[in-house]
Design an enzyme around this catalytic site. Structure first.
Site: not given
Length: 121
Positions: A48, A89
């Site tokens: 991420h 996300d």
């Protein structure tokens, strides 16, 4: 934004994201701490962080984006200028769900073996 990100994670995992993942391993939490990711869950955070680093549009974590859920799947808004941010996300939310079995409480608030040097993306 952080609220949308948190909602994605909550829906995917059933876990309250900031208390469950907020200070986990070397990469989960604000900014990451570097070093080798601790198992699958921490690797999700590492990926991420790398995803955020490659954003070309909407590079801010507080920008809002459109998304919905179709059946059990997160769908980012096709024409949204922040679609890349949404996809980052979405990936971590799905990764957390897929790696629930790798979560280990011993890595909560774990800083001992986290080095300053980041693993390259």
């Amino acid at each position: 934004d952080l609220w949308q990100w948190g909602q994605m994670i909550l829906k995917e995992t059933g876990k309250i994201p900031f208390s469950y993942y907020g200070a986990y391993g070397c990469y989960c939490g604000w900014g990451g701490r570097g070093g080798k990711p601790k198992a699958g869950t921490d690797r999700c955070c590492y990926v991420h962080d790398c995803c955020y680093g490659k954003l070309t549009s909407c590079p801010k974590t507080d920008d809002r984006y459109s998304y919905s859920r179709l059946d059990l799947t997160i769908v980012c808004g096709e024409d949204d200028p922040c679609k890349e941010l949404c996809e980052c996300d979405k990936k971590i939310a799905v990764c957390f769900r897929e790696n629930l079995g790798t979560y280990n409480k011993k890595y909560r608030y774990h800083l001992k073996s986290c080095k300053k040097a980041d693993k390259p993306c």
